[in-house]
Scaffold this active site. Structure first.
Site, short mmCIF file in Angstrom:
data_model
loop_
_atom_site.label_atom_id
_atom_site.label_comp_id
_atom_site.label_asym_id
_atom_site.label_seq_id
_atom_site.Cartn_x
_atom_site.Cartn_y
_atom_site.Cartn_z
N TRP A 86 -9.61 -6.76 10.34
CA TRP A 86 -9.34 -7.43 9.12
C TRP A 86 -8.96 -6.88 7.85
CZ3 TRP A 86 -14.09 -11.75 9.58
CH2 TRP A 86 -14.06 -12.06 11.08
N ALA A 102 3.70 -1.69 12.53
CA ALA A 102 3.26 -2.47 13.64
C ALA A 102 3.49 -3.89 13.72
CB ALA A 102 1.40 -2.49 13.48
N LYS A 128 -0.96 -3.28 21.53
CA LYS A 128 -1.84 -2.34 20.62
C LYS A 128 -2.36 -1.20 21.66
CE LYS A 128 -1.92 -1.79 16.67
NZ LYS A 128 -1.22 -0.83 15.67
N GLN A 161 0.69 -3.12 4.17
CA GLN A 161 -0.33 -3.06 3.44
C GLN A 161 -0.85 -1.55 3.58
OE1 GLN A 161 -3.70 -5.93 3.67
NE2 GLN A 161 -2.86 -6.55 5.64
N TYR A 205 -0.81 -9.21 21.13
CA TYR A 205 -0.89 -8.24 20.10
C TYR A 205 -1.84 -7.16 20.38
CZ TYR A 205 -2.58 -6.15 15.75
OH TYR A 205 -3.01 -5.18 14.81
N1 NAP Z 1 -3.63 -6.44 9.10
C1 NAP Z 1 -4.82 -6.64 9.70
O1 NAP Z 1 -5.56 -7.24 9.73
C2 NAP Z 1 -5.06 -5.37 10.92
C3 NAP Z 1 -6.12 -5.55 11.59
C4 NAP Z 1 -6.43 -4.47 12.60
C5 NAP Z 1 -5.48 -3.30 12.61
N2 NAP Z 1 -4.29 -3.25 11.88
C6 NAP Z 1 -3.40 -2.26 11.95
O2 NAP Z 1 -3.29 -1.34 10.93
C7 NAP Z 1 -2.00 -0.93 10.61
C8 NAP Z 1 -1.53 -1.33 9.46
O3 NAP Z 1 -1.49 -2.66 9.22
P1 NAP Z 1 -0.78 -3.44 8.13
O4 NAP Z 1 -1.89 -4.44 7.51
O5 NAP Z 1 -0.44 -2.47 6.98
O6 NAP Z 1 0.36 -4.00 8.69
P2 NAP Z 1 1.43 -5.00 8.15
O7 NAP Z 1 1.11 -5.25 6.35
O8 NAP Z 1 1.77 -6.13 8.58
O9 NAP Z 1 2.74 -3.86 8.17
C9 NAP Z 1 3.52 -3.50 9.30
C10 NAP Z 1 4.69 -2.92 8.76
O10 NAP Z 1 5.44 -2.54 9.96
C11 NAP Z 1 6.57 -2.65 9.60
N3 NAP Z 1 7.61 -2.92 10.69
C12 NAP Z 1 7.27 -3.82 11.75
N4 NAP Z 1 8.46 -3.51 12.87
C13 NAP Z 1 9.01 -2.70 12.33
C14 NAP Z 1 10.25 -1.95 12.97
N5 NAP Z 1 10.99 -2.66 14.09
N6 NAP Z 1 10.81 -0.92 12.31
C15 NAP Z 1 10.22 -0.32 11.16
N7 NAP Z 1 9.31 -0.98 10.44
C16 NAP Z 1 8.60 -1.88 11.25
C17 NAP Z 1 6.93 -3.78 8.69
O11 NAP Z 1 7.99 -3.67 8.25
P3 NAP Z 1 8.50 -4.95 7.11
O12 NAP Z 1 7.92 -4.78 5.87
O13 NAP Z 1 10.04 -4.49 6.96
O14 NAP Z 1 8.47 -6.14 7.88
C18 NAP Z 1 5.58 -3.54 8.03
O15 NAP Z 1 5.78 -2.92 6.64
C19 NAP Z 1 -1.32 -1.49 11.94
O16 NAP Z 1 -1.32 -0.67 12.86
C20 NAP Z 1 -2.01 -2.72 12.42
O17 NAP Z 1 -1.90 -2.99 13.83
C21 NAP Z 1 -3.93 -4.26 10.95
#
Ligand code: NAP
Length: 303
Positions: free
Chosen positions: A152, A62, A131, A12, A127
């Site tokens: 979120w 992540a 983190k 995202q 998780y």
């Molecule tokens: N989503 C939430 O609600 C939320 C809430 C609080 C904080 N955050 C933090 O915000 C940040 C961005 O989150 P997001 O929502 O954009 O996460 P996301 O949509 O789940 O995207 C995570 C990305 O990480 C990649 N990834 C995972 N393992 C990998 C690996 N071994 N090598 C290379 N790439 C890898 C995934 O690749 P693939 O596409 O190939 O699977 C995916 O594209 C993260 O740090 C997350 O912890 C998110």
């Protein structure tokens, strides 16, 4: 041109960065997906940084599967902590800043007022623990870091609560949504814009605002209230004939909706430090949700 190396391409945040970067003429972003660089193998990270020689490193990868992480703690740790440590080491070796994203799930949710950056952390699940370990690794390696804790996250991209709700509301006559967890829904488009906006500042010599920040929309609500906001705004956009318009949303407790990982009941974070240090905050929740829904309605986004 400021060269930004972004680990991650399809999540995202990464897709939001790619989309919003067109408005930032002085930035050149290089995105690495899992095929370009599986961050679970630390050598890949070092090779990528040596190859691209960026001015700044940004981690948009992540392991975000909160429940699955309870059964895959090793993989979660490799991505959320070990890979992050290696990125920080490479940033330090190349003397460039490192921007990383963390989560409200570093808190246990026992607080009664919005968490500040200095409040004690106590993650409830794998998780959040991994983190947090990633955050701690960064702080131990380089002072030139920005850790943005957010919560979120929703966007037009990938899987998220807004897209799940739109699907459920359209398909079902009634749904049950947890009403006893409070947080701040935050648009990845807003996160991306805020991060891109400050990149030129970060690489300026003498920049002294490194550290940890809570970067969230300033509006707190429960998942159930969030789903009602989604429904109300979707009706505005799609009209009263939209099948989801009549779906009944029922409030339930977390106890009625058991999950593998425990989640904090109150993970509202205070964004004042970011606003004070950078001079702006994220847009209002209503505006941000509307922007994402409009984007989905127009079919601009995919996946
Ligand atoms: N989503 C939430 O609600 C939320 C809430 C609080 C904080 N955050 C933090 O915000 C940040 C961005 O989150 P997001 O929502 O954009 O996460 P996301 O949509 O789940 O995207 C995570 C990305 O990480 C990649 N990834 C995972 N393992 C990998 C690996 N071994 N090598 C290379 N790439 C890898 C995934 O690749 P693939 O596409 O190939 O699977 C995916 O594209 C993260 O740090 C997350 O912890 C998110």
């Amino acid at each position: 041109m400021i060269k930004v190396l972004v680990f991650g391409k399809n999540g995202q945040l990464a897709q939001s960065l790619a989309w919003r970067s067109s408005a930032f003429a002085g930035l050149s972003l290089q995105f690495l997906d899992r095929n370009d660089c599986d961050v679970a193998q630390s050598d890949n990270i070092t090779k990528a940084v040596d190859l691209h020689r960026p001015d700044i490193i940004l981690n948009a990868t992540a392991y975000t599967a909160v429940d699955l992480a309870e059964n895959e703690p090793e993989l979660a740790r490799r991505v959320n902590c070990d890979a992050v440590r290696t990125m920080a080491e490479n940033a330090a070796r190349h003397l460039v800043p490192f921007v990383h994203i963390s989560t409200d799930y570093v808190f246990d949710g026992e607080g009664k007022k919005p968490y500040r950056e200095t409040d004690p952390v106590a993650p409830l699940g794998v998780y959040g623990a991994t983190k947090l370990a990633g955050e701690e690794a960064i702080r131990a390696i380089t002072n030139q870091h920005l850790i943005f804790r957010t919560s979120w996250v929703y966007s037009p991209f990938g899987k998220n609560f807004v897209k799940t709700m739109l699907g459920l509301l359209g398909d079902k006559t009634h749904i049950s949504v947890v009403d006893d967890q409070q947080g701040c829904p935050t648009s990845a488009l807003d996160l991306a814009t805020a991060i891109l906006r400050i990149v030129p500042d970060i690489i300026r010599p003498g920049f002294d605002q490194f550290g940890t920040y809570h970067l969230v929309s300033g509006t707190e609500m429960s998942w159930c209230a969030f789903s009602r906001e989604i429904q109300a705004k979707a009706i505005e956009i799609f009209g009263p004939q939209w099948p989801g318009a009549t779906c009944e949303i029922q409030a339930v407790t977390s106890a009625e909706f058991p999950t593998a990982a425990r989640r904090p009941s109150y993970s509202v974070m205070a964004p004042e430090k970011f606003r004070a240090n950078f001079g702006f905050g994220l847009p209002e929740f209503d505006q941000s949700l509307m922007a994402v829904l409009q984007n989905l309605a127009e079919g601009d986004a995919h996946a």
